[in-house]
Design a protein around this motif. Structure first.
Motif, PDB file in Angstrom:
ATOM      1  N   LEU A 176       0.855  -1.183   0.000  1.00 41.45           N
ATOM      2  CA  LEU A 176       0.000   0.000   0.000  1.00 41.45           C
ATOM      3  C   LEU A 176       0.889   1.229   0.000  1.00 41.45           C
ATOM      4  N   THR A 177       0.789   2.022  -1.067  1.00 43.26           N
ATOM      5  CA  THR A 177       1.648   3.191  -1.140  1.00 43.26           C
ATOM      6  C   THR A 177       0.851   4.442  -0.822  1.00 43.26           C
ATOM      7  N   VAL A 178       1.603   5.504  -0.638  1.00 42.91           N
ATOM      8  CA  VAL A 178       0.963   6.783  -0.376  1.00 42.91           C
ATOM      9  C   VAL A 178       0.111   7.182  -1.561  1.00 42.91           C
ATOM     10  N   GLU A 179       0.681   6.930  -2.757  1.00 45.53           N
ATOM     11  CA  GLU A 179      -0.052   7.301  -3.975  1.00 45.53           C
ATOM     12  C   GLU A 179      -1.382   6.578  -4.042  1.00 45.53           C
ATOM     13  N   ASN A 180      -1.336   5.291  -3.660  1.00 46.95           N
ATOM     14  CA  ASN A 180      -2.568   4.516  -3.637  1.00 46.95           C
ATOM     15  C   ASN A 180      -3.662   5.263  -2.912  1.00 46.95           C
ATOM     16  N   LEU A 181      -3.324   5.712  -1.736  1.00 46.06           N
ATOM     17  CA  LEU A 181      -4.323   6.354  -0.890  1.00 46.06           C
ATOM     18  C   LEU A 181      -4.724   7.715  -1.441  1.00 46.06           C
ATOM     19  N   THR A 182      -3.726   8.504  -1.786  1.00 46.65           N
ATOM     20  CA  THR A 182      -4.069   9.850  -2.250  1.00 46.65           C
ATOM     21  C   THR A 182      -4.850   9.794  -3.555  1.00 46.65           C
ATOM     22  N   ASN A 183      -4.475   8.884  -4.443  1.00 42.98           N
ATOM     23  CA  ASN A 183      -5.227   8.763  -5.703  1.00 42.98           C
ATOM     24  C   ASN A 183      -6.680   8.400  -5.440  1.00 42.98           C
ATOM     25  N   THR A 184      -6.827   7.391  -4.602  1.00 43.48           N
ATOM     26  CA  THR A 184      -8.193   6.971  -4.286  1.00 43.48           C
ATOM     27  C   THR A 184      -8.963   8.131  -3.704  1.00 43.48           C
ATOM     28  N   TYR A 185      -8.288   8.843  -2.833  1.00 41.13           N
ATOM     29  CA  TYR A 185      -8.960   9.963  -2.191  1.00 41.13           C
ATOM     30  C   TYR A 185      -9.414  10.990  -3.224  1.00 41.13           C
ATOM     31  N   SER A 186      -8.505  11.312  -4.119  1.00 40.84           N
ATOM     32  CA  SER A 186      -8.885  12.357  -5.064  1.00 40.84           C
ATOM     33  C   SER A 186      -9.937  11.863  -6.050  1.00 40.84           C
ATOM     34  N   THR A 187      -9.907  10.609  -6.434  1.00 37.41           N
ATOM     35  CA  THR A 187     -10.917  10.176  -7.400  1.00 37.41           C
ATOM     36  C   THR A 187     -12.281   9.978  -6.757  1.00 37.41           C
ATOM     37  N   PHE A 188     -12.324   9.555  -5.535  1.00 36.37           N
ATOM     38  CA  PHE A 188     -13.626   9.214  -4.983  1.00 36.37           C
ATOM     39  C   PHE A 188     -14.240  10.276  -4.083  1.00 36.37           C
ATOM     40  N   PHE A 189     -13.391  11.019  -3.435  1.00 32.69           N
ATOM     41  CA  PHE A 189     -13.964  11.931  -2.447  1.00 32.69           C
ATOM     42  C   PHE A 189     -13.728  13.386  -2.771  1.00 32.69           C
ATOM     43  N   LYS A 190     -12.727  13.647  -3.573  1.00 35.82           N
ATOM     44  CA  LYS A 190     -12.434  15.038  -3.841  1.00 35.82           C
ATOM     45  C   LYS A 190     -13.144  15.530  -5.092  1.00 35.82           C
ATOM     46  N   LYS A 191     -13.687  14.585  -5.839  1.00 36.30           N
ATOM     47  CA  LYS A 191     -14.232  14.953  -7.125  1.00 36.30           C
ATOM     48  C   LYS A 191     -15.443  15.870  -6.941  1.00 36.30           C
ATOM     49  N   ASP A 192     -15.456  16.944  -7.721  1.00 37.79           N
ATOM     50  CA  ASP A 192     -16.609  17.833  -7.650  1.00 37.79           C
ATOM     51  C   ASP A 192     -17.682  17.325  -8.600  1.00 37.79           C
ATOM     52  N   MET A 193     -18.696  16.712  -8.035  1.00 38.66           N
ATOM     53  CA  MET A 193     -19.695  16.048  -8.856  1.00 38.66           C
ATOM     54  C   MET A 193     -20.462  17.035  -9.733  1.00 38.66           C
ATOM     55  N   ILE A 194     -20.717  18.194  -9.163  1.00 34.51           N
ATOM     56  CA  ILE A 194     -21.477  19.177  -9.939  1.00 34.51           C
ATOM     57  C   ILE A 194     -20.691  19.586 -11.165  1.00 34.51           C
TER      58      ILE A 194
END
Lengths: 666, 415, 424
Positions: free
Chosen positions: B277-295
């Motif tokens: 599990l790398t840092v990138e793994n987590l940060t990428n997941t974070y940005s794709t799933f939770f940071k995305k502005d749905m609107i």
């Protein structure tokens, strides 16, 4: 004895019914005669109309059925939808959809039909339930497929079980390739959101059940497209079907049923004009049109034995005539059209029957003439006599049409026709005459027309005819006229005459044959039957008596009922001398109404009103202040009824006052 | 080895889902235990409400307390306001959970009045010492308050008061005003034991959980070096500044750990083949799933026409101070713009109204009246806007091949 | 491990080949669902026709050996019973009739699932169009895993609506299906090429097509349909030999009327059969639209006047003695789209309608039952809207037809509508 076989939800009808029943008990034998005659004639007319209806709708229906049953639905991505543009004649749609449903059920591969009305679309749940219960239950007992309402009551499947999943299960037991058709009758009246969700819901099941949809739209197709949002539209695959405009139906029914000599019921010009006006101005409804004609028919025969005799078969007429009593016979002599020539003597029966025969022959001729006329003028520019047979009929009925100015314009226009066109018209006329059997005049006319045709055919288009000089001289001497307008007119006439080129042979023949046709054939044939003796007995033209009954004027009727209750209840006690009169014997409601008219103000004090009421209905010598509770309750009831009818309402501003909602004395 | 490793990963995921480890709240745990013990051991009936924001660990606390009791000492009844939406359902469920339905035939099928009298009868039949105590947990306690007349609550609290069968009622809720929801007669019977749970507020707490979730237990049948490698990696992850920033971010958006759980779950699902599990793994997941502005994503997915309508809507809302609008107004505004710019195709009204409806189906605009009024024509139905102009501007700048006139238009709402 | 790696890879490949440009979503979904432990709930969001439902359906079909699944379109669940029972049917593999009792409440649903020992199996429930469900139901389903206590239980929500609407209460893993961009759409459309035509023709056609339609519509389903309709028209000149394949300019000239026609009917594409049906029948329908009885036409005109004029002007307009000058003065003030047009028609009472009707109609007609029935017919046809909860005493109406429609009708009865409209 059931005297009215046909039920008709008409207020006036019911009134008549009670009245007629009372009278029937007194004159039984006659009532049977008029009634059986009426039934016979009506059944005859009805069957013709039904045939016609079937044939007019047939293309529309068969196209729709074809589309719904044979189109490919294997893609099952969309619901196949037929949009039926049915026109705004809402009352007729029911029969149309009934016809469509029966036709669909007959088709191959099998189709099972459910018809949904706007009231089913109160919620998606309701819509699904009524759809499923119709589908499931028609299949269970095909014998009684009368009305959906009845079926849902004694349905085999409980309403709570009517869901899509039961439908799917049911469908798995159906013969292969069965389709399910859902007809939505009145699109505009449905709740849009419910309908949309319903469509979305159906689209979820297209994989399991081949569902097809037919939506009846009264206004225009853009209505469908505009009101469905995109995600719903994508579920449909729409094809439009346009039914004929209802005016076409009207014309067809008139031409094929009522305006034919073999129809034993003849309409007068005024009646015809009136009922068509109701049709065109008010509702476009064929159903109501037929109903009103039916009413005319009933009115025509009702308690009029003479009218019935005229319609009866010739062999039976003599015997029927003998049953008439003296009073009726005297009636005959009083008929205006007889010109008092018929006298009650030994030959009376013979004379009467002979004039009836003459009249009938005259009517037959009239119809022939009418058809010839129709052929001649139907496609003239600006159609001075109208394009429809019914229009010509009603004007020809009133007055001899040859003398009509419009006919003269027609004749002028006809004289511009080319040889081919004219010959085509004559050919059609020949056809009309040829089809007529057992008519001497028609045979003569046929010969005459044949001679015209021959003459026209032989005439050359280019050969000039030598015109004598004589007529040229004539107009010039007429130039001294008395007034300016006359002078002007004559000048124009002169110019015309001088302008006219020498005629060709054909032109001469054309002009002469047309004149001959007019004078020798049409004049004889188009004698209005209304001028013949005894026409009242065969032709129904009594507009005033049925006008109110066909188009009800409820406010006027209410007004009469209030002001002059005797008009309806036929009592002896309430005969009015003037309209404001109030009698003790009148119904309470009527008294209360009349009293409330007397009030000069918008607001009426109930107590004063009550006092006035008591002064009229109460005992004469009443001087104590106590109010008889019975009278008071009668008053209150009458006031409540008046409020219920919408004439008054409780005042918002003053206690114990009511407010008048009508103004003046209406 | 791969298989064993996968099993370990799955175990971690299970742990994430189960989420049964209580952190902190030792004091509250004790307190609650005392209350319940009073009922189970001494037959003293009582009631309490545990209050705390969503996901702060109310149920977890409850579970941990229940677990520490011996199962024979009590009967547990669990109710959930979401599931038991009316008194009748709740009552049936109580009877089922107390296994009383077997006592007398078809009681669960009986009417509500039958059921409640039966239940109260049973409570009354019990006594302090001999009867087995009942612990009743009402999850989503606030929803029980909306039941008609609060009959059930009243009766339950009443039995608590009257010291019949030992009964302990614990309500769990996230509504701070829950006491206000109670009717007076109910409120007066409630013990007013309220326990407030505080949500976690420190990144360190979150990181602690992070570590706890991800550390692989020594009992796993995993090669020692792989195990060590993994656990060391986790240690280093926690120290990484990017992860710390990430947790700060998470804490800002919500003060519970569910988001973190989801994040780790997704990161583990997307784990690549090198099993680390790398840092990138987590940060990428974070940005794709939770940071995305749905609107923003939605806006970018609109067609040019639809985007123009949204711009019109935003302009309108700006000029008229967020007043509601109808289609005609927007159409008018759009037409004025489209007519000025010949480069744009002027589309037919019927197309535009369809596009407008699509926007409303996506709920970028919301109807003012929730119930659709049949009497109002579609063109004149009022809507409110749920996007703001800045977002639309951003979307326009990112939009693929947007005609430049539109970009100019967006900055000038004067027409 | 239940699923072999090999199998997983093949599922991934199948999906990728069937759903172009959905690689990211496929990866996420397969990573989540090809595992032993399933997430509690997933929220799939995306604009219409971005492949949400079809991709999920296909994935579940490929997983059908190992996973039980139930796909429910929420539009069908107008009662909660119709939501629960189909799911039970799918998951327990039973027939409708075998469901022991009516299942009206979530409690019963949960009990049946628990009794069936659903924990032993991998289960995925899909709720399509979940915005149609009640908020409580969504919350409950998102917690279903916790309530069932199974690691192998997952609920997928699919919706066009932003997950933010539900975000407060449910904790779902959000997956976004992004809209295809123009290149993607071009690529996807080019796969539809029928084998009869060469790639270059089709590519040329698509360039023309996308140039005209992409601006107003990005909906893939719609575009595919429009392309299909238009392509038939496009190749007509080539088929009858009047034009060669390479003469792009001529082809474009020939197709542009059809493009124009179709552009006015974007978003109706799927419901249309072919381009011709649109042009032929259009005129016919418009004619039919005006086919109203004579008095009904006047009623509609009167209703329009009543809806868009304030009552205070009635006196000026309809009292015969009023001077015509003021009317004409007003007309000059008239602006194209004034405020009244934007706010919509106002309500009017039956009395006012009748008064205006009698004022504008030339001949004298009695107020008969038939005449009054016309008003109801019009409102049944949706041309008038009846207001005021069906009370008899004071019915109110509102006109619901456009100006164009009314002015067409006015023309057929030779009535000067503009004379009677005071805008403002």
């Amino acid at each position: 004895m059931g005297c009215f076989v046909f039920k008709k939800p008409n207020k006036e009808k019911n009134k008549r019914k009670s009245k007629s029943k009372k009278l029937l008990t007194t004159n039984q034998p006659e009532s049977e005669l008029w009634h059986t005659t009426y039934i016979d004639v009506w059944n005859d007319v009805k069957s013709k109309i039904d045939d016609l209806n079937g044939s007019i709708y047939s293309k529309f229906i068969s196209d729709t059925v074809d589309f719904l049953t044979t189109s490919n639905i294997t893609t099952n991505q969309y619901i196949l939808t037929a949009c039926l543009l049915t026109g705004v004649n809402l009352p007729d749609h029911e029969s149309l959809f009934g016809l469509l449903a029966t036709n669909l059920e007959k088709s191959q591969p099998p189709v099972i039909v459910a018809t949904l009305f706007s009231e089913h679309f109160s919620s998606v749940k309701n819509a699904v339930i009524s759809m499923v219960s119709q589908l499931l239950n028609t299949n269970d007992d095909q014998s009684d497929s009368d009305e959906e309402m009845d079926e849902s009551v004694n349905s085999v499947v409980k309403r709570s079980e009517c869901t899509m999943s039961t439908l799917i299960e049911w469908y798995s037991h159906q013969p292969i390739e069965t389709r399910v058709a859902i007809l939505v009758k009145d699109y505009e009246m449905c709740q849009q959101t419910v309908l949309q969700n319903f469509i979305l819901l159906l689209s979820c099941y297209t994989k399991e059940i081949p569902i097809v949809l037919a939506i009846g739209i009264a206004t225009s197709i853009s209505n469908l497209h505009n009101s469905l949002p995109h995600h719903v539209v994508t579920k449909l695959k729409v094809k439009m079907f346009v039914s004929e405009a209802s005016v076409v139906f009207l014309n067809n029914i008139m031409d094929q049923v009522f305006l034919k000599p073999d129809c034993s019921f003849y309409l007068g010009g005024r009646i015809l004009e009136y009922v068509t006006e109701v049709f065109l101005y008010y509702n476009f409804s064929i159903k109501q049109f037929i109903e009103s004609l039916k009413f005319c028919l009933m009115e025509h025969f009702y308690l009029k034995p003479l009218n019935c005799i005229c319609v009866a078969h010739e062999s039976a007429q003599g015997a029927l005539f003998d049953t008439l009593d003296k009073k009726t016979l005297e009636e005959i002599t009083k008929l205006r059209s007889t010109n008092y020539k018929l006298k009650i003597d030994n030959n009376f029966k013979e004379n009467f029957l002979q004039s009836i025969r003459d009249l009938k022959a005259g009517i037959d001729d009239f119809h022939i003439g009418l058809r010839v006329l129709h052929i001649l003028v139907v496609d003239l520019p600006h159609s001075p006599l109208g394009t429809q047979l019914r229009e010509m009929y009603s004007s020809a009925m009133k007055k001899h049409i040859i003398d009509n100015i419009s006919y003269k314009t027609c004749l002028q226009l006809l004289k511009f026709l080319s040889k081919d066109d004219l010959l085509a018209k004559f050919d059609k006329i020949l056809h009309v005459f040829k089809n007529i059997k057992n008519n001497k005049r028609a045979k003569n006319a046929l010969k005459l027309v044949q001679s015209y045709v021959k003459r026209l055919e032989e005439s050359h288009l280019n050969n000039l005819v030598i015109v004598e000089d004589k007529p040229k001289e004539k107009p010039k001497e007429n130039l001294q006229a008395t007034s300016r307008s006359q002078f002007k007119k004559k000048l124009i006439d002169n110019v015309k005459h001088e302008d006219s080129r020498p005629m060709t042979e054909f032109e001469k023949a054309r002009s002469e044959t047309l004149d001959h046709l007019t004078e020798d054939i049409l004049r004889a044939f188009l004698v209005p039957p209304t001028t013949m003796p005894l026409n009242e007995l065969l032709i129904f033209d009594d507009l005033p008596s049925i006008k109110r009954k066909i188009v009800g004027e409820d406010r006027a009727a209410q007004y009469t009922a209030f002001i002059n209750p005797q008009y309806y209840i036929n009592c002896d006690c309430c005969e009015l001398e003037f309209t404001e009169q109030i009698f003790k014997t009148m119904p309470d409601l009527s008294i209360v109404y009349k009293l409330h008219l007397e009030s000069r103000f918008d607001q009426i004090n109930i107590y004063d009103w009550l006092q006035k009421f008591i002064s009229i209905v109460g005992p004469d010598q009443n001087d104590d202040d106590d109010i008889d509770p019975e009278l008071q309750s009668r008053f209150v009831r009458a006031v409540n009824e008046l409020q219920h009818l919408g004439y008054i309402r409780p005042s918002r501003y003053k206690a114990d006052h009511v407010q008048r909602l009508t103004c003046g004395s209406c | 080895m791969g298989i064993n490793f996968d099993v370990c990963i799955q175990d971690i995921k299970k742990k994430l889902i189960l989420n049964d480890q209580l952190y902190g709240f030792d004091k509250e745990q004790n307190e609650l235990l005392q209350i319940i013990k009073k009922t189970t051991d001494f037959g003293e009936s009582d009631s309490a409400i545990i209050l705390g924001p969503r996901g702060c660990g109310k149920s977890m606390l409850m579970d941990s307390v229940i677990k520490s009791l011996s199962p024979e000492s009590h009967t547990l009844v669990l109710l959930n306001g979401l599931i038991h939406t009316d008194d009748n359902l709740a009552l049936k469920s109580i009877i089922q959970q107390l296994q009383m339905e077997n006592l007398d035939g078809t009681f669960a099928e009986g009417s509500y009045a039958d059921n409640i009298s039966f239940l109260l009868e049973s409570f009354r039949a019990g006594n302090k010492t001999a009867s087995k105590s009942i612990i009743m947990v009402l999850d989503q306690f606030d929803m029980f308050c909306s039941h008609s007349n609060q009959t059930l609550l009243y009766n339950l609290f009443d039995s608590v008061q009257s010291q019949q069968n030992p009964l302990c009622i614990i309500g769990l809720t996230s509504r701070i005003d829950v006491i206000e929801l109670l009717e007076k007669r109910v409120k007066s019977r409630f013990s007013h034991n309220i326990m407030m749970l505080k949500p976690l507020s420190e990144t360190s707490q979150l990181l602690e959980r992070f570590k706890h979730y991800l550390t692989i237990n020594k009992h796993c049948k995993l090669k020692a070096d792989v195990l060590k490698n993994w656990n060391n990696n986790i240690e280093s992850l926690i120290l990484d500044v990017r992860i710390q920033n990430l947790t700060k971010d998470l804490l800002k958006s919500s003060n519970n750990s569910t988001k973190l759980n989801q994040l780790i779950f997704m990161a583990l699902s997307n784990l690549s083949n090198d099993k680390i599990l790398t840092v990138e793994n987590l940060t990428n997941t974070y940005s794709t799933f939770f940071k995305k502005d749905m609107i923003l994503v939605n806006l970018l997915g609109l067609s040019v026409l639809e985007l123009c309508l949204v711009i019109s809507i935003c302009h309108h809302s700006e000029i008229y101070d967020q007043e509601p609008f109808n289609f005609e107004m927007i159409y008018d505004r759009y037409c004025k713009f489209a007519l000025r710019n010949s480069t744009l195709l002027v589309t037919k009204r019927q197309v535009i109204i369809k596009a407008f409806e699509r926007i409303s189906v996506m709920q970028l605009i919301l109807p003012v009246a929730v119930i659709e009024n049949k009497n109002v024509l579609r063109e004149y139905r009022l809507y409110k806007c749920s996007v703001n102009l800045d977002k639309v501007k951003t979307a326009c700048n990112m939009y693929f091949r947007l005609p430049p006139v539109i970009l100019q238009w967006i900055d000038s709402n004067i027409i | 491990m239940m699923l072999s790696k090999l199998n997983n890879a093949s599922i991934k490949d199948t999906l990728s080949s069937e759903f172009p440009f959905r690689q990211v979503q496929i990866n996420t979904l397969t990573n989540l669902f090809l595992n032993e432990v399933l997430p509690p709930s997933v929220f799939i969001h995306g604009l219409p026709s971005t492949g949400k439902t079809s991709l999920v359906t296909r994935l579940l079909y490929l997983l059908r050996k190992s996973t039980k699944s139930s796909i429910v379109n929420s539009i069908c669940c107008y009662t909660s019973r119709l939501l629960f029972e189909p799911i039970l049917k799918d998951l327990l593999e039973i027939k409708q009739s075998d469901i022991p009792n009516r299942c009206d409440h979530f409690m019963q649903f949960l009990n049946i699932l628990k009794q069936a020992e659903i924990q032993q199996e991998r289960v995925i429930i899909v709720l399509d169009n979940c915005e149609m469900l009640g908020h409580e139901q969504i919350v409950l389903f998102s917690k279903l895993q916790e309530l069932i206590k199974s690691y192998q239980f997952c609920v997928i929500f699919i919706s066009q609506v932003l997950p933010a609407k539900f975000d407060e209460d449910i904790n779902c893993i959000p997956i976004v299906f992004e809209q295809y961009n123009s290149d993607d759409i071009l690529d996807i459309l080019s796969r539809d090429r029928s084998t009869n035509w060469s790639e270059s023709i089709y590519q040329n056609f698509l360039n023309v097509f996308m140039g005209s339609f992409y601006g107003s519509c990005r909906d893939l389903v719609e575009l595919r349909h429009l392309a299909k309709l238009l392509f038939i028209k496009y190749v007509e000149p080539i088929e009858d030999g009047s034009c060669t394949e390479i003469n792009l300019a001529l082809l474009f000239r020939k197709i542009s009327p059809s493009i124009h026609l179709l552009l006015n009917n974007v978003y109706l594409g799927t419901s249309l059969e072919n381009v011709n049906s649109l042009s032929d029948e259009k005129t016919k329908f418009e004619k039919l639209a005006l086919d109203l009885p004579y008095y009904a036409k006047y009623f509609l005109i009167a209703a329009y006047i009543a809806s868009f004029n304030l009552p205070k002007y009635d006196r000026q307009l309809f009292v015969k003695a009023s001077n015509k000058k003021r009317k004409t003065n007003r007309l000059t003030n008239k602006t194209e789209n004034s405020a009244t047009q934007l706010v919509g028609p106002k309500t009017f009472s039956l009395d006012r309608l009748l008064a205006i009707f009698y004022a504008i109609i030339e001949e004298n007609t009695n107020m008969t039952a038939n005449l009054l029935a016309q008003i109801n017919t019009l409102s049944d046809l949706g041309l008038l809207i009846r207001l005021g909860d069906g009370k008899l005493d004071t019915p109110k109406y509102r006109c619901s037809v456009s100006f164009d429609c009314v002015s067409n009708i006015a023309r057929t009865v030779k009535f000067n509508l503009n004379k009677y409209l005071i805008d403002k």
